[in-house]
Design an enzyme around this catalytic site. Structure first.
Site, PDB file in Angstrom:
ATOM      1  N   GLY A  54    -100.542 -87.909  -0.715  1.00  0.00           N
ATOM      2  CA  GLY A  54    -101.739 -88.033   0.117  1.00  0.00           C
ATOM      3  C   GLY A  54    -102.486 -86.758   0.480  1.00  0.00           C
ATOM      4  O   GLY A  54    -103.485 -86.842   1.190  1.00  0.00           O
ATOM      5  N   SER A  62    -107.569 -84.022  -2.634  1.00  0.00           N
ATOM      6  CA  SER A  62    -108.942 -84.105  -2.124  1.00  0.00           C
ATOM      7  C   SER A  62    -109.572 -85.468  -2.377  1.00  0.00           C
ATOM      8  O   SER A  62    -110.525 -85.838  -1.702  1.00  0.00           O
ATOM      9  CB  SER A  62    -109.789 -83.004  -2.765  1.00  0.00           C
ATOM     10  OG  SER A  62    -109.718 -83.098  -4.176  1.00  0.00           O
ATOM     11  N   CYS A  76    -107.579 -88.304  -2.537  1.00  0.00           N
ATOM     12  CA  CYS A  76    -106.545 -89.295  -2.204  1.00  0.00           C
ATOM     13  C   CYS A  76    -106.908 -90.063  -0.950  1.00  0.00           C
ATOM     14  O   CYS A  76    -107.402 -89.486   0.015  1.00  0.00           O
ATOM     15  CB  CYS A  76    -105.221 -88.609  -1.895  1.00  0.00           C
ATOM     16  SG  CYS A  76    -104.574 -87.694  -3.250  1.00  0.00           S
ATOM     17  N   ASP A 118     -98.176 -80.163  -5.082  1.00  0.00           N
ATOM     18  CA  ASP A 118     -99.214 -80.904  -5.810  1.00  0.00           C
ATOM     19  C   ASP A 118    -100.236 -81.508  -4.854  1.00  0.00           C
ATOM     20  O   ASP A 118     -99.945 -82.467  -4.140  1.00  0.00           O
ATOM     21  CB  ASP A 118     -98.518 -82.024  -6.616  1.00  0.00           C
ATOM     22  CG  ASP A 118     -99.506 -82.849  -7.424  1.00  0.00           C
ATOM     23  OD1 ASP A 118    -100.681 -82.467  -7.500  1.00  0.00           O
ATOM     24  OD2 ASP A 118     -99.081 -83.881  -7.985  1.00  0.00           O
ATOM     25  N   GLY A 119    -101.446 -80.912  -4.870  1.00  0.00           N
ATOM     26  CA  GLY A 119    -102.549 -81.524  -4.129  1.00  0.00           C
ATOM     27  C   GLY A 119    -102.886 -80.814  -2.834  1.00  0.00           C
ATOM     28  O   GLY A 119    -102.041 -80.148  -2.221  1.00  0.00           O
ATOM     29  N   TYR A 123    -115.334 -86.381 -10.504  1.00  0.00           N
ATOM     30  CA  TYR A 123    -113.918 -86.144 -10.204  1.00  0.00           C
ATOM     31  C   TYR A 123    -113.407 -87.394  -9.513  1.00  0.00           C
ATOM     32  O   TYR A 123    -113.956 -87.798  -8.486  1.00  0.00           O
ATOM     33  CB  TYR A 123    -113.773 -84.916  -9.292  1.00  0.00           C
ATOM     34  CG  TYR A 123    -112.334 -84.595  -8.937  1.00  0.00           C
ATOM     35  CD1 TYR A 123    -111.336 -84.624  -9.906  1.00  0.00           C
ATOM     36  CD2 TYR A 123    -111.973 -84.246  -7.636  1.00  0.00           C
ATOM     37  CE1 TYR A 123    -110.019 -84.328  -9.583  1.00  0.00           C
ATOM     38  CE2 TYR A 123    -110.661 -83.938  -7.304  1.00  0.00           C
ATOM     39  CZ  TYR A 123    -109.683 -83.985  -8.283  1.00  0.00           C
ATOM     40  OH  TYR A 123    -108.382 -83.684  -7.969  1.00  0.00           O
ATOM     41  N   GLY A 132    -105.782 -93.006  -8.692  1.00  0.00           N
ATOM     42  CA  GLY A 132    -105.561 -94.277  -8.018  1.00  0.00           C
ATOM     43  C   GLY A 132    -106.878 -94.918  -7.599  1.00  0.00           C
ATOM     44  O   GLY A 132    -106.890 -95.884  -6.845  1.00  0.00           O
ATOM     45  N   ARG A 151     -99.099 -95.976 -12.209  1.00  0.00           N
ATOM     46  CA  ARG A 151     -98.771 -94.838 -11.352  1.00  0.00           C
ATOM     47  C   ARG A 151     -98.712 -95.259  -9.877  1.00  0.00           C
ATOM     48  O   ARG A 151     -97.997 -94.687  -9.071  1.00  0.00           O
ATOM     49  CB  ARG A 151     -99.872 -93.804 -11.567  1.00  0.00           C
ATOM     50  CG  ARG A 151     -99.746 -92.497 -10.855  1.00  0.00           C
ATOM     51  CD  ARG A 151    -100.923 -91.654 -11.310  1.00  0.00           C
ATOM     52  NE  ARG A 151    -100.949 -90.348 -10.730  1.00  0.00           N
ATOM     53  CZ  ARG A 151    -101.196 -89.256 -11.437  1.00  0.00           C
ATOM     54  NH1 ARG A 151    -101.411 -89.322 -12.730  1.00  0.00           N
ATOM     55  NH2 ARG A 151    -101.248 -88.090 -10.848  1.00  0.00           N
ATOM     56  N   GLU A 156    -106.143 -96.217  -4.127  1.00  0.00           N
ATOM     57  CA  GLU A 156    -105.632 -95.169  -3.234  1.00  0.00           C
ATOM     58  C   GLU A 156    -106.304 -93.847  -3.535  1.00  0.00           C
ATOM     59  O   GLU A 156    -105.736 -92.780  -3.350  1.00  0.00           O
ATOM     60  CB  GLU A 156    -104.111 -95.047  -3.385  1.00  0.00           C
ATOM     61  CG  GLU A 156    -103.378 -96.197  -2.759  1.00  0.00           C
ATOM     62  CD  GLU A 156    -101.874 -96.105  -2.907  1.00  0.00           C
ATOM     63  OE1 GLU A 156    -101.333 -94.994  -2.898  1.00  0.00           O
ATOM     64  OE2 GLU A 156    -101.242 -97.164  -3.046  1.00  0.00           O
ATOM     65  N   GLU A 187    -111.416 -69.282  14.140  1.00  0.00           N
ATOM     66  CA  GLU A 187    -111.512 -67.832  13.990  1.00  0.00           C
ATOM     67  C   GLU A 187    -111.263 -67.405  12.540  1.00  0.00           C
ATOM     68  O   GLU A 187    -111.783 -66.393  12.064  1.00  0.00           O
ATOM     69  CB  GLU A 187    -110.467 -67.206  14.917  1.00  0.00           C
ATOM     70  CG  GLU A 187    -110.441 -65.707  14.978  1.00  0.00           C
ATOM     71  CD  GLU A 187    -109.234 -65.251  15.807  1.00  0.00           C
ATOM     72  OE1 GLU A 187    -109.454 -64.685  16.885  1.00  0.00           O
ATOM     73  OE2 GLU A 187    -108.075 -65.451  15.366  1.00  0.00           O
TER      74      GLU A 187
END
Ligand code: XMP
Length: 521
Positions: free
Chosen positions: A340, A343, A345, A378-379, A424, A428, A440, A454, A508
């Site tokens: 999850g 970008s 997902c 991953d992700g 892109y 899912g 998957r 998903e 900041e």
């Protein structure tokens, strides 16, 4: 030296090593922007740092970056560019199995600097046709090999005759004939074709093109002196291409847990396909699913491990210690961590599951060490600082969104309101699952069955080439390592000290109170 002494002191009360920091936050999921790394005494200059990483026996990368196995990110063009930069591309599986085999072959057979399928002309074409082609395709060159219908070399059409004044002449009238064209037999190229071509150009002043032919004199490629000179210069670059023992570029491919009509793992089909990939030289297979800690994925990894004892297997995705243990015991060498964070997902929104990425990386990395498997983040990576933070816990990162706008990613450029974009989409997402990736996410691709996507379908603004994007990311990683005094990734993991950041601290950290003229990333 006082400066290098581990401070017992104030610093260590605030800036904690991973094993003290993360357990202290065991009731909250943390991700990249929740945390920052403390700087440490350093004698390391960023450009001296080494980024090589080992993911399995026989799988060594020169930079710890992998392009995601997504159908809008990695096909052969991206995988070639990743390997040339020292990383790795994972070819996605949303395509026919035979197409995936060809994509892998393209990477494994890629000879850097050799234009393997040069644009050719035929002897009976008009020079005017050639001029039209150059205009239509925006070619920046005007010298073309000339071949007959069987692909046999007839000569070379030199740029200085490709002119409007000769438009009505046939190519056959203007070409440099075969016996005056410089060629090399492809059998003579050897292990280092660029060195061979480089020597040829040195030995033949004034010749800028070298054609590659076979025993029947059929054309197999073209070297140009400018390409060879650029590559020879690049050879001194710090990060070398990632190659196998036979000097071929590394390539990975994802496979899905295909099921037969009875809902069982289709062992025969999986083994035949992976066997064919291995025959083509595949270096690592990725069993890519949304829920790696599941019976089907465990079975799939075991089937592959039994059939291919030496093939590195990358499996996932998981976010728990038990998940890592399960896949490691099944035979995986490297585990993909992330549920999850991507970008595109929506797993956390749709299914209500998943763990913020830094907490997931900490938990999984501790079992990874015990089980001697590599952890791959991953992700969710949007900037080089996220990679530095990931690498304090993981051996490499996988990026999708950061690369989807590059020319090397599959897909056409679209223009809206003067800006250029590429598609892109999540694997899912509804459209990607229809194209094949449903397994998957534990669904079937049957259009009559309702599935819950998903992932979203999105656009990424077109960016520069993957070389440029990677150069920026690598520069950032090396800076981070310089700030921590870490000459390599092992030391980065040992030296990292973390502290939680408040919302005001997050504000900041980004540019503030200025009118930004140029984005910094
Ligand atoms: P980034 O943030 O680099 O993430 O764009 C890429 C990673 O996201 C995963 N992925 C998905 N996750 N739904 C998900 O929940 C999806 O549709 C989806 N598609 C890809 C995958 O791990 C990829 O590497």
């Amino acid at each position: 030296m006082a400066a290098t002494k581990e401070p017992d002191s104030l610093d260590s009360k605030f800036y904690k090593p991973a094993d003290a920091f993360f357990p202290a936050y065991n009731n909250i999921g943390l991700t990249f922007d929740d945390v920052t790394l403390a700087t440490l005494y350093s004698e390391v200059l960023p450009h001296e740092t080494q980024l090589d990483t080992s993911l399995a026996e026989g799988l060594h990368l020169n930079i710890p970056i992998i392009s995601s196995d997504m159908d809008t990110v990695t096909e052969s063009r991206m995988a070639i560019a990743m390997a040339l930069n020292g990383g790795l591309g994972l070819i996605h599986y949303n395509m026919a199995e035979r197409d995936q085999l060809s994509e892998v072959s393209r990477v494994k057979n890629h000879v850097h600097g050799l234009i393997q399928d040069p644009i050719k002309t035929a002897p009976d074409q008009l020079i005017g046709d050639v001029l039209n082609l150059i205009e239509k395709k925006h070619f920046a060159f005007s010298t073309f090999p000339v071949v007959d219908g069987q692909g046999k070399l007839m000569g070379l059409l030199p740029g200085h005759v490709v002119k409007v004044r000769y438009a009505k002449r046939k190519v056959a009238e203007a070409l440099t004939p075969r016996d005056q064209v410089q060629t090399i037999n492809k059998k003579e190229l050897g292990r280092d074709p660029i060195a061979k071509a480089d020597k040829f150009f040195t030995d033949h002043p004034g010749i800028h093109k070298l054609l590659v032919v076979d025993d029947q004199d059929r054309l197999h490629g073209l070297f140009t002196m400018s390409d060879v000179e650029r590559i020879t210069l690049e050879r001194n670059a710090q990060f070398k291409p990632a190659r196998d023992a036979n000097f071929r570029l590394l390539c990975g491919a994802a496979v899905s847990a295909t099921r037969n009509a009875f809902g069982e793992l289709d062992r025969e089909r999986i083994l035949a396909h992976v066997g064919a990939l291995v025959e083509r030289g595949l270096d690592v297979v990725a069993v890519s699913t949304a829920h790696g800690h599941s019976r089907g994925v465990g079975d799939m990894v075991r089937v592959l491990r039994d059939a291919f004892p030496k093939l590195p297997i990358l499996a996932g995705n998981v976010t728990s210690a038990a998940g890592v243990e399960f896949l490691a015991d099944a035979g995986a060498n490297a585990i993909k961590v992330g549920q999850g964070p991507g970008s595109i997902c929506t797993t956390r929104i749709v299914a209500g599951v998943g763990i913020p990425q830094l907490t997931a990386l900490y938990v999984t990395s501790r079992v990874g060490q015990k089980k001697r498997v590599a952890i791959i983040a991953d992700g969710g990576i949007t900037k080089s600082g996220d990679i530095v933070k990931s690498l304090t816990l993981a051996s490499a990162v996988i990026c999708g969104g950061l690369f989807a706008g590059c020319p090397e990613a599959p897909g056409e450029v679209m223009e809206f309101s003067g800006k250029r974009y590429k598609q892109y989409r999540g694997m899912g997402s509804f459209s990607a699952m229809k194209a094949g990736s449903a397994a998957r996410y534990g669904h079937t691709s049957d259009p009559n069955r309702k599935v819950a996507p998903e992932g979203v379908e999105a656009l990424k603004e077109v960016t520069g080439s993957i070389d440029r994007v990677l150069a920026q990311l690598i520069g950032g990683i090396q800076s981070g390592m310089g700030y921590l005094g870490a000459p390599n990734l092992v030391q980065l993991r040992e030296k990292a000290r973390y502290i939680r950041v408040s919302p005001a601290g997050q504000r900041e950290a980004a540019p503030h109170d200025v009118v930004e003229l140029k984005a910094g990333t």
